[in-house]
Design a protein around this motif. Structure first.
Motif, PDB file in Angstrom:
ATOM      1  N   VAL A 157     -20.906  37.581 -28.624  1.00  0.00           N
ATOM      2  CA  VAL A 157     -20.922  38.097 -27.250  1.00  0.00           C
ATOM      3  C   VAL A 157     -22.351  38.441 -26.822  1.00  0.00           C
ATOM      4  N   LEU A 158     -23.080  39.119 -27.693  1.00  0.00           N
ATOM      5  CA  LEU A 158     -24.443  39.538 -27.360  1.00  0.00           C
ATOM      6  C   LEU A 158     -25.376  38.342 -27.201  1.00  0.00           C
ATOM      7  N   LEU A 159     -25.235  37.361 -28.075  1.00  0.00           N
ATOM      8  CA  LEU A 159     -26.114  36.193 -27.987  1.00  0.00           C
ATOM      9  C   LEU A 159     -25.795  35.367 -26.747  1.00  0.00           C
ATOM     10  N   THR A 160     -24.529  35.297 -26.378  1.00  0.00           N
ATOM     11  CA  THR A 160     -24.150  34.594 -25.150  1.00  0.00           C
ATOM     12  C   THR A 160     -24.834  35.222 -23.948  1.00  0.00           C
ATOM     13  N   ALA A 161     -24.868  36.549 -23.924  1.00  0.00           N
ATOM     14  CA  ALA A 161     -25.537  37.248 -22.823  1.00  0.00           C
ATOM     15  C   ALA A 161     -27.049  37.044 -22.879  1.00  0.00           C
ATOM     16  N   GLU A 162     -27.597  37.048 -24.095  1.00  0.00           N
ATOM     17  CA  GLU A 162     -29.046  36.910 -24.262  1.00  0.00           C
ATOM     18  C   GLU A 162     -29.514  35.526 -23.830  1.00  0.00           C
ATOM     19  N   LEU A 163     -28.673  34.514 -24.025  1.00  0.00           N
ATOM     20  CA  LEU A 163     -29.034  33.135 -23.679  1.00  0.00           C
ATOM     21  C   LEU A 163     -28.320  32.677 -22.411  1.00  0.00           C
ATOM     22  N   GLU A 164     -28.057  33.618 -21.535  1.00  0.00           N
ATOM     23  CA  GLU A 164     -27.340  33.302 -20.291  1.00  0.00           C
ATOM     24  C   GLU A 164     -28.050  32.225 -19.488  1.00  0.00           C
ATOM     25  N   ASP A 165     -29.390  32.216 -19.524  1.00  0.00           N
ATOM     26  CA  ASP A 165     -30.161  31.246 -18.750  1.00  0.00           C
ATOM     27  C   ASP A 165     -30.377  29.937 -19.502  1.00  0.00           C
ATOM     28  N   ALA A 166     -29.917  29.872 -20.753  1.00  0.00           N
ATOM     29  CA  ALA A 166     -30.082  28.638 -21.540  1.00  0.00           C
ATOM     30  C   ALA A 166     -28.812  28.355 -22.339  1.00  0.00           C
ATOM     31  N   PRO A 167     -27.687  28.134 -21.648  1.00  0.00           N
ATOM     32  CA  PRO A 167     -26.409  27.954 -22.346  1.00  0.00           C
ATOM     33  C   PRO A 167     -26.381  26.747 -23.269  1.00  0.00           C
TER      34      PRO A 167
END
Length: 270
Positions: A157-167
């Motif tokens: 969940v945290l990494l998904t948010a951290e890489l929101e601009d680079a899915p």
């Protein structure tokens, strides 16, 4: 009969604190604040505008509000007043004595590592890191160490948010982070091998509180020439042992993290 002390209240401050506490839990719109806190929209707008000017909150593109980086100053000030920095400092100084390494102490602030102390070694290079600096969870020594105390679901969940601009990078990055986290859980230290900045390597280790919860971490930062891959195990174990001693002073009952007689191996030749 002893008189009870008077309780004083400032309505505007009460509403401000209530709003800050609310957006600390989740992002809220003005309508959400009006509905959940019973604060008039006009009052909420004035308070939010003032808080935004001091970077205590920030507005998202969706028009909702969340905590801003300005609150870190308070959090870091609080952490400095705690025993952690005082306890960890002599251990960090001992760890990097007579080395060119720089040691960092980080705490988990909203699941992101934030530097709260820094100790320089005797190298000529001075790394441009600062107290209050936030590090990425997935490509920093302190971040991987802190992530080792999270569940796999929390990390995703945290990494998904951290890489929101680079899915497009999420799949491989998550796979790599989980590999690194499993390594930390097994051997007690993390390795960051020029992932964040070319020519720079870091080795970190988690710090636990009396309940065994990972809430902080330490790391050493080095030029790659001063920390060849052949020294990863030696330095990693020193960083791990230092973190364990800090945890023990904080009340954690130390447990063995690496099987006896087994040498660690790190993927990708590191």
């Amino acid at each position: 009969m002893k008189k009870q002390p008077k309780e004083y209240s400032v309505p505007a401050i009460d509403k401000t604190v209530a709003i800050l506490n609310a957006v600390a839990d989740r992002q809220l719109s003005i309508q959400d604040i009006h509905t959940t806190l019973n604060v008039p929209k006009s009052t909420a707008f004035v308070i939010l505008n003032a808080l935004e000017q001091y970077s205590l909150i920030q507005k998202t593109p969706e028009g909702k509000y969340r905590l801003g980086h300005g609150v870190l100053r308070w959090g870091i000030g609080y952490m400095k007043s705690m025993d952690l920095v005082t306890i960890a400092r002599p251990h960090l100084e001992s760890l990097i004595a007579d080395t060119p390494f720089t040691a960092h102490l980080a705490v988990s602030e909203k699941d992101k590592p934030v530097y709260v102390d820094k100790v320089e070694g005797n190298g000529f290079v001075r790394f441009a890191t600062n107290i209050g600096q936030i590090q990425p969870l997935h490509m920093s020594g302190v971040g991987k160490a802190i992530a080792s105390g999270m569940s796999d679901e929390e990390i995703a969940v945290l990494l998904t948010a951290e890489l929101e601009d680079a899915p497009d990078k999420l799949g491989r990055t998550l796979e790599k982070l989980m590999e690194d986290v499993r390594y930390v859980r097994k051997y007690g230290y993390s390795i960051e091998d020029e992932e964040f900045e070319e020519g720079i390597r870091c080795i970190g280790a988690p710090i636990r509180n009396e309940n065994g919860h990972v809430f902080a971490s330490i790391s050493i930062t080095s030029l790659n020439k001063d920390l060849p891959a052949t020294k990863f195990q030696q330095v990693g174990e020193a960083v791990r042992d230092t973190a364990d001693r800090i945890s023990a002073e904080l009340g954690y009952m130390q447990q063995q993290t690496m099987p006896k007689g087994e040498l660690p191996r790190h993927g990708n030749g590191r």
